[in-house]
Design an enzyme around this catalytic site. Sequence first.
Site, PDB file in Angstrom:
ATOM      1  N   CYS A  79       0.829  -1.209   0.000  1.00 56.63           N
ATOM      2  CA  CYS A  79       0.000   0.000   0.000  1.00 56.63           C
ATOM      3  C   CYS A  79       0.866   1.262   0.000  1.00 56.63           C
ATOM      4  CB  CYS A  79      -0.921   0.006   1.215  1.00 56.63           C
ATOM      5  SG  CYS A  79      -1.879   1.534   1.378  1.00 56.63           S
ATOM      6  N   CYS A  82       0.403   3.672   3.285  1.00 55.11           N
ATOM      7  CA  CYS A  82       0.836   3.284   4.618  1.00 55.11           C
ATOM      8  C   CYS A  82       2.155   3.992   4.952  1.00 55.11           C
ATOM      9  CB  CYS A  82       1.032   1.766   4.682  1.00 55.11           C
ATOM     10  SG  CYS A  82      -0.513   0.830   4.848  1.00 55.11           S
ATOM     11  N   HIS A 144      -4.069   0.790   8.254  1.00 51.46           N
ATOM     12  CA  HIS A 144      -4.562   0.416   6.926  1.00 51.46           C
ATOM     13  C   HIS A 144      -5.984  -0.131   6.964  1.00 51.46           C
ATOM     14  CE1 HIS A 144      -4.121  -0.933   2.724  1.00 51.46           C
ATOM     15  NE2 HIS A 144      -4.860  -1.959   3.099  1.00 51.46           N
ATOM     16  N   HIS A 197      -8.554   7.251   3.227  1.00 49.93           N
ATOM     17  CA  HIS A 197      -8.027   8.503   2.693  1.00 49.93           C
ATOM     18  C   HIS A 197      -9.108   9.222   1.898  1.00 49.93           C
ATOM     19  CE1 HIS A 197      -7.828   6.203  -1.043  1.00 49.93           C
ATOM     20  NE2 HIS A 197      -7.580   7.321  -1.698  1.00 49.93           N
ATOM     21  N   GLN A 199      -9.537  12.892  -0.969  1.00 55.55           N
ATOM     22  CA  GLN A 199      -8.841  13.740  -1.937  1.00 55.55           C
ATOM     23  C   GLN A 199      -9.360  15.168  -1.836  1.00 55.55           C
ATOM     24  OE1 GLN A 199      -8.134  11.806  -5.905  1.00 55.55           O
ATOM     25  NE2 GLN A 199      -9.556  10.269  -5.119  1.00 55.55           N
TER      26      GLN A 199
END
Length: 370
Positions: A79, A82, A144, A197, A199
């Site tokens: 990932c 991470c 994660h 996450h 954006q």
Amino acid sequence: MEQSKKLSAGILRNDRLMADGRTIRYYDTSGQNRSAKDARPVEKQPAIGELRLDPLVNEWIAMASHRQGRIFLPPKELCPLCPTTGELLTEIPESDFEVVVFDNRSPSLRPPTGDWALPDQVGPDTDLGSAAGKCEVICFTAEHGNAFKDLTPARVRVLLEAWIDRTAELSQESFIEHIAPFENRGEEIGVTLTHPHGQIYAYSYIPPRVEKMLAAANKYKTSTGKVLFDEVVAREIRDEERIIARNDRWIAFVPYAARYPFEIHVAPLNPVADLTGLTDQDRDAFAPIALEVMKRLDGVFGIDMAYIAAWHQAPVRVGRDVLRLHWQITSVRRAPGKLKYLAGSESAMGAFIMDMRPEQSAAQLREVVL
């Protein structure tokens, strides 16, 4: 470029340069030392894409062909969001973090060079433009396997401050017209990285939905002298039946004309144009209602719900007296194992048809035992 900035609630922002020249911003509450170097080899950043006008509806379309090769659903051990550990060199050089924001590696929009202006709209003869703007990634946690609903109230407070800080800074760019922080969750709506996450898209033009909202708000203000969204919230308070959560600073409700099986709007009771207008009291009271809403959404069917959670706020330079900040959470899940597909009427005609009454989904959300 290494610098620090003190924010509200004792949060400190530290900026560092990544190997390829992008900026990563750490938002911390415990005075952490952020000195880790990005040890990855330098990679060339993609060039700015094209901006083309669809003259049939006067909407700008960004062409970003370089995004075809971006990473897609990597396993946890690979990932890129991470923390960096051992031989895994990720986008975050530190071994742990609270909230980080960094420039997207494969941006749909990027800062222009030199003088820039949006082409004049003249139908099919509109000039080709460059896809100016800014795209950033914001990581909510180093864990994660977690989701927004698993964050602590303190972490949500840091996340909110990061959204506010980025809105304030991006608003200073001359080529930015609108700023939209959002989170996508779930493969059903196209997520390519499963680490918690979001954006932040900063557009060089006003997106179509915002243009429609602005036109409706201006028309209402001209005819009534009132702010449309304020009246919408007032109706929800009067009706009560679509409210799913509330505290003394925020209200969460299913809108009267919801488009999706589960759609929630979260709005401050002290109306403001954008995130930067929130008071310290507003900011401190956001986490409890945000976490409650997300837990109710997952609790409806007892499964992780795919959703889009997007902040709607006024554009940078227009409509600031008529548009109001609110957080819109939408899910296409209508039942376990069943999705609402945006097919002919929705995708082709833009005409939504709801399979359930908003009052029904509001009741289901309220009935979740937390």
